[in-house]
Design a protein around this motif. Structure first.
Motif, PDB file in Angstrom:
ATOM      1  N   ARG A  84       7.119   5.289  -9.642  1.00  8.76           N
ATOM      2  CA  ARG A  84       5.945   5.526  -8.790  1.00  8.76           C
ATOM      3  C   ARG A  84       4.882   4.454  -8.993  1.00  8.76           C
ATOM      4  O   ARG A  84       4.197   4.056  -8.061  1.00  8.76           O
ATOM      5  CB  ARG A  84       5.376   6.917  -9.094  1.00  8.76           C
ATOM      6  CG  ARG A  84       4.045   7.219  -8.469  1.00  8.76           C
ATOM      7  CD  ARG A  84       4.170   7.357  -6.955  1.00  8.76           C
ATOM      8  NE  ARG A  84       2.911   7.690  -6.351  1.00  8.76           N
ATOM      9  CZ  ARG A  84       1.993   6.801  -5.957  1.00  8.76           C
ATOM     10  NH1 ARG A  84       2.209   5.517  -6.116  1.00  8.76           N
ATOM     11  NH2 ARG A  84       0.876   7.201  -5.403  1.00  8.76           N
ATOM     12  N   HIS A  85       4.748   3.952 -10.221  1.00  4.89           N
ATOM     13  CA  HIS A  85       3.646   3.043 -10.543  1.00  4.89           C
ATOM     14  C   HIS A  85       4.080   1.629 -10.922  1.00  4.89           C
ATOM     15  O   HIS A  85       3.244   0.811 -11.312  1.00  4.89           O
ATOM     16  CB  HIS A  85       2.811   3.642 -11.673  1.00  4.89           C
ATOM     17  CG  HIS A  85       2.205   4.956 -11.301  1.00  4.89           C
ATOM     18  ND1 HIS A  85       1.111   5.057 -10.473  1.00  4.89           N
ATOM     19  CD2 HIS A  85       2.561   6.226 -11.617  1.00  4.89           C
ATOM     20  CE1 HIS A  85       0.808   6.325 -10.296  1.00  4.89           C
ATOM     21  NE2 HIS A  85       1.685   7.061 -10.982  1.00  4.89           N
ATOM     22  N   GLU A  86       5.352   1.311 -10.812  1.00  6.85           N
ATOM     23  CA  GLU A  86       5.840   0.007 -11.282  1.00  6.85           C
ATOM     24  C   GLU A  86       5.213  -1.177 -10.543  1.00  6.85           C
ATOM     25  O   GLU A  86       5.081  -2.254 -11.095  1.00  6.85           O
ATOM     26  CB  GLU A  86       7.363  -0.060 -11.210  1.00  6.85           C
ATOM     27  CG  GLU A  86       7.943  -0.049  -9.832  1.00  6.85           C
ATOM     28  CD  GLU A  86       9.457   0.002  -9.814  1.00  6.85           C
ATOM     29  OE1 GLU A  86      10.008  -0.077  -8.705  1.00  6.85           O
ATOM     30  OE2 GLU A  86      10.091   0.130 -10.870  1.00  6.85           O
ATOM     31  N   ARG A  87       4.805  -0.988  -9.317  1.00  7.56           N
ATOM     32  CA  ARG A  87       4.203  -2.094  -8.544  1.00  7.56           C
ATOM     33  C   ARG A  87       2.692  -2.213  -8.767  1.00  7.56           C
ATOM     34  O   ARG A  87       2.086  -3.194  -8.366  1.00  7.56           O
ATOM     35  CB  ARG A  87       4.505  -1.922  -7.065  1.00  7.56           C
ATOM     36  CG  ARG A  87       5.986  -2.023  -6.761  1.00  7.56           C
ATOM     37  CD  ARG A  87       6.281  -2.026  -5.278  1.00  7.56           C
ATOM     38  NE  ARG A  87       7.674  -1.812  -4.976  1.00  7.56           N
ATOM     39  CZ  ARG A  87       8.652  -2.687  -5.199  1.00  7.56           C
ATOM     40  NH1 ARG A  87       8.382  -3.830  -5.746  1.00  7.56           N
ATOM     41  NH2 ARG A  87       9.900  -2.386  -4.873  1.00  7.56           N
ATOM     42  N   ASP A  88       2.101  -1.226  -9.402  1.00  7.24           N
ATOM     43  CA  ASP A  88       0.667  -1.244  -9.717  1.00  7.24           C
ATOM     44  C   ASP A  88       0.497  -1.859 -11.100  1.00  7.24           C
ATOM     45  O   ASP A  88       0.578  -1.169 -12.120  1.00  7.24           O
ATOM     46  CB  ASP A  88       0.106   0.178  -9.675  1.00  7.24           C
ATOM     47  CG  ASP A  88      -1.376   0.241 -10.002  1.00  7.24           C
ATOM     48  OD1 ASP A  88      -1.986  -0.817 -10.303  1.00  7.24           O
ATOM     49  OD2 ASP A  88      -1.915   1.359  -9.979  1.00  7.24           O
ATOM     50  N   LEU A  89       0.238  -3.161 -11.122  1.00 10.79           N
ATOM     51  CA  LEU A  89       0.170  -3.877 -12.400  1.00 10.79           C
ATOM     52  C   LEU A  89      -1.059  -3.510 -13.226  1.00 10.79           C
ATOM     53  O   LEU A  89      -1.166  -3.908 -14.379  1.00 10.79           O
ATOM     54  CB  LEU A  89       0.256  -5.375 -12.151  1.00 10.79           C
ATOM     55  CG  LEU A  89       1.529  -5.843 -11.418  1.00 10.79           C
ATOM     56  CD1 LEU A  89       1.546  -7.355 -11.275  1.00 10.79           C
ATOM     57  CD2 LEU A  89       2.787  -5.347 -12.101  1.00 10.79           C
ATOM     58  N   ASN A  90      -1.976  -2.736 -12.656  1.00 11.19           N
ATOM     59  CA  ASN A  90      -3.147  -2.259 -13.400  1.00 11.19           C
ATOM     60  C   ASN A  90      -2.992  -0.819 -13.872  1.00 11.19           C
ATOM     61  O   ASN A  90      -3.887  -0.281 -14.519  1.00 11.19           O
ATOM     62  CB  ASN A  90      -4.406  -2.367 -12.530  1.00 11.19           C
ATOM     63  CG  ASN A  90      -4.758  -3.799 -12.268  1.00 11.19           C
ATOM     64  OD1 ASN A  90      -4.782  -4.617 -13.175  1.00 11.19           O
ATOM     65  ND2 ASN A  90      -5.007  -4.124 -11.011  1.00 11.19           N
ATOM     66  N   TYR A  91      -1.881  -0.201 -13.553  1.00 16.39           N
ATOM     67  CA  TYR A  91      -1.687   1.218 -13.850  1.00 16.39           C
ATOM     68  C   TYR A  91      -1.882   1.554 -15.326  1.00 16.39           C
ATOM     69  O   TYR A  91      -2.546   2.533 -15.665  1.00 16.39           O
ATOM     70  CB  TYR A  91      -0.294   1.666 -13.391  1.00 16.39           C
ATOM     71  CG  TYR A  91       0.024   3.090 -13.755  1.00 16.39           C
ATOM     72  CD1 TYR A  91      -0.667   4.148 -13.165  1.00 16.39           C
ATOM     73  CD2 TYR A  91       1.004   3.397 -14.693  1.00 16.39           C
ATOM     74  CE1 TYR A  91      -0.393   5.464 -13.503  1.00 16.39           C
ATOM     75  CE2 TYR A  91       1.283   4.710 -15.034  1.00 16.39           C
ATOM     76  CZ  TYR A  91       0.587   5.738 -14.439  1.00 16.39           C
ATOM     77  OH  TYR A  91       0.854   7.037 -14.780  1.00 16.39           O
ATOM     78  N   LEU A  92      -1.333   0.756 -16.202  1.00 19.84           N
ATOM     79  CA  LEU A  92      -1.406   1.084 -17.629  1.00 19.84           C
ATOM     80  C   LEU A  92      -2.838   1.046 -18.170  1.00 19.84           C
ATOM     81  O   LEU A  92      -3.134   1.706 -19.164  1.00 19.84           O
ATOM     82  CB  LEU A  92      -0.499   0.164 -18.438  1.00 19.84           C
ATOM     83  CG  LEU A  92       0.989   0.491 -18.303  1.00 19.84           C
ATOM     84  CD1 LEU A  92       1.835  -0.597 -18.940  1.00 19.84           C
ATOM     85  CD2 LEU A  92       1.301   1.844 -18.901  1.00 19.84           C
TER      86      LEU A  92
END
Length: 116
Positions: A84-92
């Motif tokens: 779900r979040h792999e493309r959001d490089l700011n997620y972490l």
């Protein structure tokens, strides 16, 4: 993240697997920022669960989901969060502890390819 290319891990149908925070990749695997982010999300999950508990939970959840409809791998809560979040490089940077927990309840798998 340490990346080790080899022909033994992961299994041939996957391009990469995160074991204890080390990324093992097939020799021909394309290592992209999306793949790295996906695996870093798994590293965060590993750290918050504890290494042993993460892998126990992963295998138990996968085993349970084998007996229900759909792709068991894509229905694992850890994978749902990572895809779900792999493309959001700011997620972490914004991720809350145990964020994977909410993915236990989702019925439909998230879209995405196999990374491991």
């Amino acid at each position: 993240m340490i990346i080790i290319r080899n022909r033994f891990l992961p299994l041939p149908q996957f391009s990469a697997i995160n074991l204890f925070g080390v990324l093992f990749c097939r020799p021909n695997a394309r290592i992209t920022p999306t793949l790295i982010n996906h695996e870093r999300i798994h590293t965060a999950q590993i750290l918050e669960m504890g290494i042993i508990f993460f892998y126990i939970w992963y295998v138990v959840e996968w085993t349970i989901k084998l007996f229900s409809s759909g792709n068991a791998y894509m229905r694992i809560s850890f994978e749902r969060e990572a895809y779900r979040h792999e493309r959001d490089l700011n997620y972490l940077k914004e991720r809350k502890l145990f964020a994977w927990w909410k993915y236990l309840r989702i019925k439909k798998p998230e879209k995405g390819g196999k990374s491991h």
